[in-house]
Scaffold this motif. Sequence first.
Motif, PDB file in Angstrom:
ATOM      1  N   ARG A 267       9.917  33.700  37.588  1.00  0.00           N
ATOM      2  CA  ARG A 267       9.386  33.544  36.235  1.00  0.00           C
ATOM      3  C   ARG A 267       7.932  34.008  36.222  1.00  0.00           C
ATOM      4  O   ARG A 267       6.998  33.217  36.168  1.00  0.00           O
ATOM      5  N   ALA A 268       7.763  35.324  36.252  1.00  0.00           N
ATOM      6  CA  ALA A 268       6.419  35.897  36.372  1.00  0.00           C
ATOM      7  C   ALA A 268       5.548  35.571  35.168  1.00  0.00           C
ATOM      8  O   ALA A 268       4.349  35.269  35.312  1.00  0.00           O
ATOM      9  N   ASP A 269       6.113  35.635  33.970  1.00  0.00           N
ATOM     10  CA  ASP A 269       5.293  35.354  32.790  1.00  0.00           C
ATOM     11  C   ASP A 269       4.882  33.883  32.723  1.00  0.00           C
ATOM     12  O   ASP A 269       3.777  33.559  32.257  1.00  0.00           O
ATOM     13  N   GLU A 270       5.750  33.004  33.172  1.00  0.00           N
ATOM     14  CA  GLU A 270       5.378  31.584  33.217  1.00  0.00           C
ATOM     15  C   GLU A 270       4.228  31.380  34.196  1.00  0.00           C
ATOM     16  O   GLU A 270       3.274  30.639  33.920  1.00  0.00           O
ATOM     17  N   ALA A 271       4.303  32.040  35.347  1.00  0.00           N
ATOM     18  CA  ALA A 271       3.223  31.962  36.331  1.00  0.00           C
ATOM     19  C   ALA A 271       1.924  32.511  35.750  1.00  0.00           C
ATOM     20  O   ALA A 271       0.841  31.944  35.961  1.00  0.00           O
ATOM     21  N   THR A 272       2.031  33.618  35.005  1.00  0.00           N
ATOM     22  CA  THR A 272       0.850  34.216  34.380  1.00  0.00           C
ATOM     23  C   THR A 272       0.176  33.238  33.432  1.00  0.00           C
ATOM     24  O   THR A 272      -1.059  33.151  33.373  1.00  0.00           O
ATOM     25  N   TRP A 273       0.961  32.483  32.691  1.00  0.00           N
ATOM     26  CA  TRP A 273       0.397  31.506  31.758  1.00  0.00           C
ATOM     27  C   TRP A 273      -0.362  30.415  32.505  1.00  0.00           C
ATOM     28  O   TRP A 273      -1.454  30.010  32.100  1.00  0.00           O
ATOM     29  N   ASN A 274       0.211  29.950  33.626  1.00  0.00           N
ATOM     30  CA  ASN A 274      -0.491  28.958  34.453  1.00  0.00           C
ATOM     31  C   ASN A 274      -1.801  29.533  34.993  1.00  0.00           C
ATOM     32  O   ASN A 274      -2.835  28.852  35.009  1.00  0.00           O
ATOM     33  N   LEU A 275      -1.756  30.777  35.435  1.00  0.00           N
ATOM     34  CA  LEU A 275      -2.944  31.402  36.013  1.00  0.00           C
ATOM     35  C   LEU A 275      -4.023  31.650  34.966  1.00  0.00           C
ATOM     36  O   LEU A 275      -5.220  31.628  35.281  1.00  0.00           O
ATOM     37  N   ARG A 276      -3.625  31.868  33.719  1.00  0.00           N
ATOM     38  CA  ARG A 276      -4.618  32.001  32.643  1.00  0.00           C
ATOM     39  C   ARG A 276      -5.393  30.697  32.484  1.00  0.00           C
ATOM     40  O   ARG A 276      -6.624  30.706  32.306  1.00  0.00           O
ATOM     41  N   ARG A 277      -4.676  29.577  32.527  1.00  0.00           N
ATOM     42  CA  ARG A 277      -5.361  28.285  32.413  1.00  0.00           C
ATOM     43  C   ARG A 277      -6.236  28.027  33.639  1.00  0.00           C
ATOM     44  O   ARG A 277      -7.335  27.454  33.524  1.00  0.00           O
ATOM     45  N   ALA A 278      -5.758  28.439  34.819  1.00  0.00           N
ATOM     46  CA  ALA A 278      -6.561  28.282  36.028  1.00  0.00           C
ATOM     47  C   ALA A 278      -7.870  29.064  35.914  1.00  0.00           C
ATOM     48  O   ALA A 278      -8.936  28.580  36.301  1.00  0.00           O
ATOM     49  N   THR A 279      -7.794  30.273  35.352  1.00  0.00           N
ATOM     50  CA  THR A 279      -8.995  31.090  35.178  1.00  0.00           C
ATOM     51  C   THR A 279      -9.982  30.428  34.227  1.00  0.00           C
ATOM     52  O   THR A 279     -11.199  30.424  34.467  1.00  0.00           O
ATOM     53  N   ALA A 280      -9.465  29.849  33.143  1.00  0.00           N
ATOM     54  CA  ALA A 280     -10.341  29.157  32.190  1.00  0.00           C
ATOM     55  C   ALA A 280     -11.028  27.969  32.848  1.00  0.00           C
ATOM     56  O   ALA A 280     -12.227  27.717  32.632  1.00  0.00           O
TER      57      ALA A 280
END
Length: 240
Positions: free
Chosen positions: A36-49
Amino acid sequence: MPVEMTFYLIGQAKELLFKLVHEEVSAARLALVVDRADEATWNLRRATAALGSLTTTWDVLAGISPAEFNAFREHLGAASGIDSYMYRMLEFALGRKSEAMARRHADVAGVSESVHRALFRSSVYDEALGLLERRGLLDDGSGDGAPATEAARRAWARVYDEHGPSSDLFRLGETLMDVAHAFSQWRALHLLLVERTIGNKPGTGGTTGIDWLRQAAEHRFFPELWEARSLLSSSSAAWS
């Protein structure tokens, strides 16, 4: 002393933010395990913030003058940020593993087990490379004698050369870079703040201070993603 309280409270805030980033990175890792690459991307966006919020903590600490810090530095004793177990687990989750660093927590009840598990668990980057392999973009390099790091560089270059923002792998690569970039900013500002506050004095926790922090600031998470930029063709921006 108000300035001393500021130092301690910012330290507690950083620990909470380390925990937040670690949880998001861990969730991204699990999402990649099941493709689930897009789900992971969403988590990583929050991590970046959250890493952005961590970076702003240095702005508060920069308001403490060298004289004010030296007035209470000796009260810190052997305490050091290097012994933050949440920071250590976050580094492990991102892929920078160190048995020597894990041993610093060996005698801390309720912590050593968590750090040990984090050390030997796959990182979010391990799982990202695993996804590239399952998508047919990455092999172990054994076919042409290329080392695994070179195979990873070429795989990421293919993602950028052959895919565009509509690709979940492209979005994953860029969001991993967002995390790595934000973490490097945090480290760089840490180095600058310590240098302006204590100069070349030895650091706490047995470190050499500025030299230790400068070495840490030069490290990059997900190195093949950074290096792949050198392999991109001039037509990378012209996706079909």
